[in-house]
Write an enzyme that holds these catalytic residues in place. Structure first.
Site, PDB file in Angstrom:
ATOM      1  N   ASP A  50       0.853  -1.186   0.000  1.00 16.21           N
ATOM      2  CA  ASP A  50       0.000   0.000   0.000  1.00 16.21           C
ATOM      3  C   ASP A  50       0.887   1.234   0.000  1.00 16.21           C
ATOM      4  O   ASP A  50       2.040   1.183   0.460  1.00 16.21           O
ATOM      5  CB  ASP A  50      -0.903   0.013   1.239  1.00 16.21           C
ATOM      6  CG  ASP A  50      -2.098   0.943   1.080  1.00 16.21           C
ATOM      7  OD1 ASP A  50      -3.142   0.484   0.566  1.00 16.21           O
ATOM      8  OD2 ASP A  50      -1.982   2.126   1.456  1.00 16.21           O
ATOM      9  N   ASP A 107       4.826   2.847  -3.745  1.00 15.46           N
ATOM     10  CA  ASP A 107       4.153   3.700  -4.720  1.00 15.46           C
ATOM     11  C   ASP A 107       4.179   2.944  -6.041  1.00 15.46           C
ATOM     12  O   ASP A 107       5.244   2.781  -6.651  1.00 15.46           O
ATOM     13  CB  ASP A 107       4.899   5.032  -4.844  1.00 15.46           C
ATOM     14  CG  ASP A 107       4.305   5.967  -5.893  1.00 15.46           C
ATOM     15  OD1 ASP A 107       3.391   5.535  -6.636  1.00 15.46           O
ATOM     16  OD2 ASP A 107       4.773   7.117  -5.987  1.00 15.46           O
ATOM     17  N   VAL A 108       3.030   2.470  -6.492  1.00 14.41           N
ATOM     18  CA  VAL A 108       3.003   1.596  -7.671  1.00 14.41           C
ATOM     19  C   VAL A 108       3.358   2.326  -8.965  1.00 14.41           C
ATOM     20  O   VAL A 108       3.572   1.681  -9.998  1.00 14.41           O
ATOM     21  CB  VAL A 108       1.637   0.887  -7.835  1.00 14.41           C
ATOM     22  CG1 VAL A 108       1.364  -0.046  -6.672  1.00 14.41           C
ATOM     23  CG2 VAL A 108       0.509   1.891  -8.038  1.00 14.41           C
ATOM     24  N   SER A 151     -12.839  -2.452 -13.869  1.00 16.59           N
ATOM     25  CA  SER A 151     -14.076  -1.944 -13.277  1.00 16.59           C
ATOM     26  C   SER A 151     -15.146  -1.926 -14.342  1.00 16.59           C
ATOM     27  O   SER A 151     -14.853  -1.792 -15.538  1.00 16.59           O
ATOM     28  CB  SER A 151     -13.864  -0.521 -12.748  1.00 16.59           C
ATOM     29  OG  SER A 151     -15.098   0.092 -12.416  1.00 16.59           O
ATOM     30  N   TYR A 177     -10.884   7.674 -14.980  1.00 17.97           N
ATOM     31  CA  TYR A 177     -11.012   6.343 -14.362  1.00 17.97           C
ATOM     32  C   TYR A 177     -11.537   5.315 -15.366  1.00 17.97           C
ATOM     33  O   TYR A 177     -11.019   4.193 -15.469  1.00 17.97           O
ATOM     34  CB  TYR A 177     -11.950   6.458 -13.167  1.00 17.97           C
ATOM     35  CG  TYR A 177     -12.087   5.219 -12.317  1.00 17.97           C
ATOM     36  CD1 TYR A 177     -11.120   4.890 -11.373  1.00 17.97           C
ATOM     37  CD2 TYR A 177     -13.203   4.390 -12.430  1.00 17.97           C
ATOM     38  CE1 TYR A 177     -11.260   3.764 -10.576  1.00 17.97           C
ATOM     39  CE2 TYR A 177     -13.343   3.268 -11.639  1.00 17.97           C
ATOM     40  CZ  TYR A 177     -12.373   2.958 -10.708  1.00 17.97           C
ATOM     41  OH  TYR A 177     -12.511   1.842  -9.925  1.00 17.97           O
ATOM     42  N   LYS A 179      -9.436   2.056 -16.583  1.00 17.74           N
ATOM     43  CA  LYS A 179      -9.949   0.716 -16.320  1.00 17.74           C
ATOM     44  C   LYS A 179     -10.210  -0.055 -17.616  1.00 17.74           C
ATOM     45  O   LYS A 179     -10.068  -1.280 -17.662  1.00 17.74           O
ATOM     46  CB  LYS A 179     -11.219   0.801 -15.475  1.00 17.74           C
ATOM     47  CG  LYS A 179     -10.966   1.211 -14.030  1.00 17.74           C
ATOM     48  CD  LYS A 179     -10.009   0.262 -13.322  1.00 17.74           C
ATOM     49  CE  LYS A 179     -10.041   0.442 -11.808  1.00 17.74           C
ATOM     50  NZ  LYS A 179      -9.102  -0.486 -11.118  1.00 17.74           N
TER      51      LYS A 179
END
Length: 245
Positions: free
Chosen positions: A38, A61-62, A140, A153, A157
């Site tokens: 996370d 941090d991805v 999503s 978003y 996605k």
């Protein structure tokens, strides 16, 4: 049924709360050792502690290439390999087209698309060597049907679906499967931030007439992570109560 991931190691990003935490918990219940990643290292550690000895928490941090490389290497070293990766980390920066700032668009795309790609790339290298592995990317329903105020978003996605299919084709002959899950409206801290009116309006579009629970997403991810789905790759599993059919 228990033990679907007995003796296997997993890495779940964005797993200090919500769907990610539910996935980590379900994996541990089925015998896996899990690395919880996370952005907030303290919350990751607390989440891991809440799940017991089978979990470890790490800050990451991805969107940062070296941090993701170190995350995957650390997970593989800690658990003697990496069998499952779940790319779950995500953020929202909702706004209408007229009001959305470029930095809000970039932030969402960077976390979802770049973050997923970085982890997928690093984990697939480990899995190719082992000639086995399962990668599950969280998309999503917004990426299928689109949501007003979520051009960033929804685009990100949808991009995850394309990335999933391309990676599945690249990695299939190495014994590595790559699939995606598209959640609908799920009760999480993220959706609880919606206005009551927006939440009710979305819920009314669902044939099952209710929001889903994080555990219902976790069970779908468990299926894709386990040998129950041994002949499934490049698939997109909608878990939405029928929304978007």
């Amino acid at each position: 049924m228990s033990g679907l991931l007995e003796g296997r190691s997993a890495l779940v990003t964005g797993a200090a709360q919500g769907i990610g935490l539910a996935i980590a918990r379900t994996f541990i219940e089925h015998g896996a050792s899990v690395t919880i990643a996370d952005l907030d290292a303290d919350r990751a550690a607390a989440a891991a502690a809440s799940l017991g000895g089978g979990a470890r928490g790490v800050g990451c941090d991805v969107t940062a290439e070296q941090q993701v490389a170190d995350l995957v290497a650390g997970a593989a070293q800690a658990h003697r390999g990496l069998d499952v990766l779940v790319n779950n980390a995500g953020i929202t920066r909702d706004a209408s087209l007229r009001k959305m700032r470029l930095e809000d668009f970039r932030a969402v795309v960077d976390v979802h698309l770049q973050g997923t790609w970085l982890a997928l790339r690093a984990a697939s290298e480990v899995m190719r060597e082992a000639k086995r592995g399962s990668i599950v990317n969280l998309s999503s329903m917004s990426g299928k049907v689109g949501n007003p105020g979520q051009t960033n978003y929804s685009a990100a996605k949808a991009g995850i679906v394309g990335m999933t299919k391309a990676a599945a084709k690249e990695l299939a002959h190495h014994g590595v499967r790559v699939n995606a899950v598209q959640p609908g409206l799920i009760r999480t801290p993220m959706t609880e931030a919606m206005s009551a009116e927006a939440y009710a309006a979305t819920e009314a579009t669902i044939p099952m007439r209710r929001a889903g629970e994080p555990e219902e997403i976790a069970n779908a991810v468990l299926f894709l992570a386990s040998d129950l789905s041994s002949y499934v790759t490049g698939a997109v599993l909608e878990v939405s109560g029928g929304r978007g059919m």
